[in-house]
Structure formats: structure tokens, C-alpha cells
Design a protein around this motif. Structure first.
Motif, short mmCIF file in Angstrom:
data_model
loop_
_atom_site.label_atom_id
_atom_site.label_comp_id
_atom_site.label_asym_id
_atom_site.label_seq_id
_atom_site.Cartn_x
_atom_site.Cartn_y
_atom_site.Cartn_z
N UNK A 1 2.41 6.02 -2.20
CA UNK A 1 3.98 6.90 -1.69
C UNK A 1 3.42 7.23 -0.30
N UNK A 2 2.96 6.72 0.16
CA UNK A 2 2.92 7.31 1.48
C UNK A 2 4.15 6.37 2.65
N UNK A 3 5.36 7.54 3.14
CA UNK A 3 6.20 7.21 3.78
C UNK A 3 5.79 6.79 4.87
N UNK A 4 4.84 7.38 5.50
CA UNK A 4 4.46 7.74 6.75
C UNK A 4 4.47 5.76 6.83
N UNK A 5 3.52 5.43 6.54
CA UNK A 5 3.33 4.34 6.41
C UNK A 5 4.23 3.05 6.09
N UNK A 6 5.32 3.93 5.42
CA UNK A 6 6.15 2.58 5.12
C UNK A 6 7.25 2.54 6.26
N UNK A 7 7.41 3.93 6.78
CA UNK A 7 7.62 3.79 8.52
C UNK A 7 7.49 3.11 9.35
N UNK A 8 5.95 2.71 9.26
CA UNK A 8 5.55 1.85 10.25
C UNK A 8 6.45 0.53 9.52
N UNK B 1 0.37 -1.17 -0.05
CA UNK B 1 0.02 0.48 0.03
C UNK B 1 0.70 0.78 0.03
N UNK B 2 1.73 0.92 1.07
CA UNK B 2 2.53 2.25 0.77
C UNK B 2 3.77 2.46 -0.41
N UNK B 3 4.12 1.18 -1.32
CA UNK B 3 4.38 1.94 -2.59
C UNK B 3 3.59 2.44 -3.88
N UNK B 4 2.63 1.71 -3.20
CA UNK B 4 1.18 2.32 -4.36
C UNK B 4 1.23 3.84 -4.51
N UNK C 1 8.80 -1.67 2.26
CA UNK C 1 8.41 -0.39 2.07
C UNK C 1 10.21 0.55 2.10
N UNK C 2 11.12 0.33 2.27
CA UNK C 2 11.94 0.64 2.29
C UNK C 2 12.30 1.15 0.47
N UNK C 3 12.42 0.65 -0.36
CA UNK C 3 11.26 1.47 -1.75
C UNK C 3 10.79 2.36 -1.94
N UNK C 4 9.87 2.02 -1.00
CA UNK C 4 8.91 3.33 -0.89
C UNK C 4 9.13 4.63 -0.71
N UNK C 5 10.51 4.18 0.64
CA UNK C 5 10.56 5.24 1.54
C UNK C 5 11.62 5.83 0.68
N UNK C 6 12.60 5.41 -0.32
CA UNK C 6 13.79 5.91 -1.08
C UNK C 6 12.62 6.46 -2.84
N UNK C 7 12.19 5.90 -2.79
CA UNK C 7 11.05 6.41 -4.65
C UNK C 7 10.11 7.69 -3.88
#
Lengths: 232, 232
Positions: free
Chosen positions: A43-50, A38-41, A107-113
Motif C-alpha cells: 500500500x505504498x502510494x509514493x512508490x506507486x506514484x514513482x 511492491x507498492x500494491x502489496x 501502480x494505478x490500482x495501488x494508488x486507488x486502493x
């Protein structure tokens, strides 16, 4: 599952407790991987960090279930089906923990994108993600009921994941060739695709442990046909 | 290792036999991965086919060692250090089997790389391969002697593998951008690099099991520093 055959009521309680913990771990891993995708799709950085933050919960569940299994072997000296259950659980939680690692990687890919230019490629992963989450959900369900027939069905879903994975890779390769400056970004998406494809393999492993527990047969390395044979 | 403390001489024989089988499996896996990499570098299709053909030997060793471990738990009801040895072995052979799969994967890449144009990229993998094989050799040596200090040293080698891996990926990415028509071939080499990098992670797992057996401490998910602490 009925463990009521044990003379020691306490043994039943202990086995049931371990089983409940495995299901809780499975639920958490499923949530982690869903949130990561979900975070990746979105672009929800907060969710990825969680997701990254919560990975330690999966890890500590693995360690504590492993401890409980070792304790029960030493104390209760299980044999036959009880022992197979413990061995199946020890192996299952290793695969669950690795699926948890996949969630963290994504999640890291989401954070870095950060740019939307990068995120446009993530769309390609959606069907693959849906299939992998679906397979994980079904294998956990089969595990909860120790249902071999369901496990054998879930096992076959990996073929579909492999086909979808090949399609994703081909598509991403085309994007790379069309515009080589996107290569680094697209590679990140490819690594994610690869990690998601591996979730299917790990779900297959869990199917094999379910069959091992219920049927007492080790069907690893045998393929679809032999699994059907083992269940006949 | 001296298992001479058991009253039952037969139990000693059984434990020693399992241990010997694990070392034999480790030797075979090391050979498989060395042959696979040799096949890739020299374009030796026959050697690559041998690796693919021999993968079933690794698999069947995993299955038979697993069976022996389950049998010994049921029959001998081990506790404390004996039980830890069995658990450590059950986990170690899973990682060894997966390293065996990496060998097969690399062998397939060697088989499918027919042209010398493709093979030119394989050169980039040589230092990474050497490091991974070296780490595997050392961890098997630490396992043979159940040497925790050696295991802790081997554990740290993974950092070097990761650095080399990053360098390989960067180099291959440059080749891709220079000549996009090579992208499909280079991707194959990248997948191999990724698989080899994972060998380092699996060797780290085995280090953790050695420490678990000897020290009775589960050091997974803790990192370098905590491993040093555990050994103090």
C-alpha cells in the motif's frame, strides 16, 4: 556476443550500443514491475506514484531504440544474422514497453486502493507476481547472452503462471460470491491478475525472438514441442 | 500509393505485393472478429468453431509477411520512406495478429456459453462490438490509402470505445451484485469486453504507424493533441 567479424569496427560499436540500450530498457522495466507490485502489496502510494512518473522513461527508450534500429538498417544495410538481430530487437522492445504499461496499470490500482479492506485482496496476487517477475528476469538474462537453450526453458514457465492465474481467479471469484459488496474492489484485483498473466505471454514472445535471432527460425504460433524441435 | 519512383520495377512489384498481403490479412482479421461477435450474439457454435479453426491463417500470414519484409530489407536495402513502410508493416501485422487472437478468444466464449441464461449477458456487448469493428474497418481503409488525416480521425474513436466499455462494465457489475450466482458467467462476458476494448488500442497503434510512414514522425506515447500537431 561477439560482433568482431565486421570489417567496420564502427558497425560493431553501433550494434553493441543498441544491445546495451535494450538491456538497460529491460532492467528498467523489471524495476518498474517490481516496484509496482511492491507498492500494491505494501500500500505504498509514493512508490506507486514513482512508477507512474517513470513510465515515460520506458516509452522514450522504446522510441530511441527503434530510431537507432532504423538508422542502422539504412546506414549499414545489414543482412543475415545482423538483420535478424535488429528485427528481434525491434520486436522485443515492443513487448518490453507493454510490460512497462502493466507496471503502470498496477501502480494505478495501488494508488486507488486506499482502504485496507481493498488491500486484503492484493495478497492473493503475491505468488503470481513473484512468478512473473522471475520469468521476466530470466528472459532478460537469456536475451543478454542470446542463449536459446535458456530461452526454451523460460518459455515453459508460462504454463506455471497460467495455472497460478487460474487459481487466483477462482479464489477471487469465491470472495465475490461470499460478499457481493466487494465485487468492484475484487474486480480491480482481477484486472491486475490478468495484466500480470499477460507478462508471461510477452516473455514468451521475447523467447521466440531470441530463437529467431540465433537459429533463424520463426517459432511463433507453434507451441512448446516445436520449439524443442527447432533447437534440436 | 505510387511506388513508381523506383528504378527497379521489380522492387515496386515486391513492395506492392507486401502491401496487398497486409490488406488481405487486415480483411481476414476483420472477418474473424465480425464472425466471432456474430457467433457470440446468435449463439452460433458452428461459426465460432470456424473462427477458431481459421486463426492459423492469420498467424501464417503474419509469419509470411514478416519474412517478405526481412527479405526485402536484405535484398533491396531500402532507406527513407521505403524503409519506414517496411517498419510500419512489421509493426502493423503484430497488432493485426493480436486482434485475430481477440476473435479467437471471443469465439471460445461463444462455444463455452451453452445456456441461453449465459447468452443473455452477451447482448450488453453489441454496441461495443459494433464500434470496435467500425474502428478496425476505418483504420484498414486509412492504411490502404496511407491517409494520415483519416488515421488521425480514427485515432480519436478510441475515446468513444473506452466510454462504451466503462458503461458495459458498470452494467455487468450491477448484474453480478443483483445475482451473485451469475458471477462466473458474467466474468466471461467482462473478459470479452476487455478484449474488445483492446482492439481499439491496437487500431490506435496502426494509426500511429500510418503517421510514422507518411510523416516520418514517431507519435507514439504522445496522445491526441500531439498527433494533431504532427499533422499541421
Amino acid at each position: 556476443m561477439n560482433f568482431g567479424r565486421h570489417i567496420s569496427g564502427q558497425f560493431n560499436v553501433e550494434l553493441e550500443s543498441i544491445r546495451t540500450h535494450v538491456l538497460a530498457m529491460g532492467g528498467l522495466v523489471e524495476q518498474q514491475i517490481s516496484f509496482a507490485m511492491q507498492a500494491l502489496h505494501k500500500g505504498d502510494i509514493e512508490l506507486a506514484k514513482k512508477v507512474v512518473k517513470d513510465d515515460h522513461k520506458v516509452n522514450s527508450m522504446e522510441v530511441s531504440i527503434d530510431e537507432a534500429c532504423t538508422r542502422i538498417i539504412a546506414k549499414r544495410q545489414p543482412t543475415a544474422k545482423d538483420l535478424r538481430l535488429i528485427i528481434a530487437i525491434i520486436k522485443t522492445i515492443t513487448d518490453l514497453e507493454r510490460i512497462g504499461d502493466v507496471a503502470t496499470k498496477i501502480a494505478y490500482v495501488a494508488i486507488e486502493s486506499e482502504s485496507s479492506a481493498e488491500r486484503q485482496f492484493h495478497v492473493s496476487l503475491e505468488p503470481l507476481c513473484r512468478q512473473a517477475i522471475g520469468m521476466l528476469h530470466q528472459v532478460l538474462d537469456a536475451f543478454a547472452r542470446m542463449d536459446v537453450a535458456a530461452a526454451a526453458e523460460v518459455y515453459k514457465l508460462d504454463d506455471k503462471i497460467d495455472i497460478e492465474y487460474e487459481a487466483v481467479i477462482r479464489q477471487l471469484m469465491t470472495y465475490m460470491m461470499e460478499d457481493p459488496k466487494n465485487i468492484p474492489n475484487i474486480l480491480q484485483v482481477m484486472w491486475s491478475a490478468r495484466a500480470i498473466e499477460r507478462v508471461g505471454d510477452r516473455c514468451q514472445n521475447i523467447c521466440e525472438y531470441i530463437i529467431y535471432f540465433v537459429k533463424g527460425k520463426d517459432v511463433r504460433h507453434l507451441g512448446n514441442q516445436s520449439i524443442d524441435d527447432a533447437l534440436r
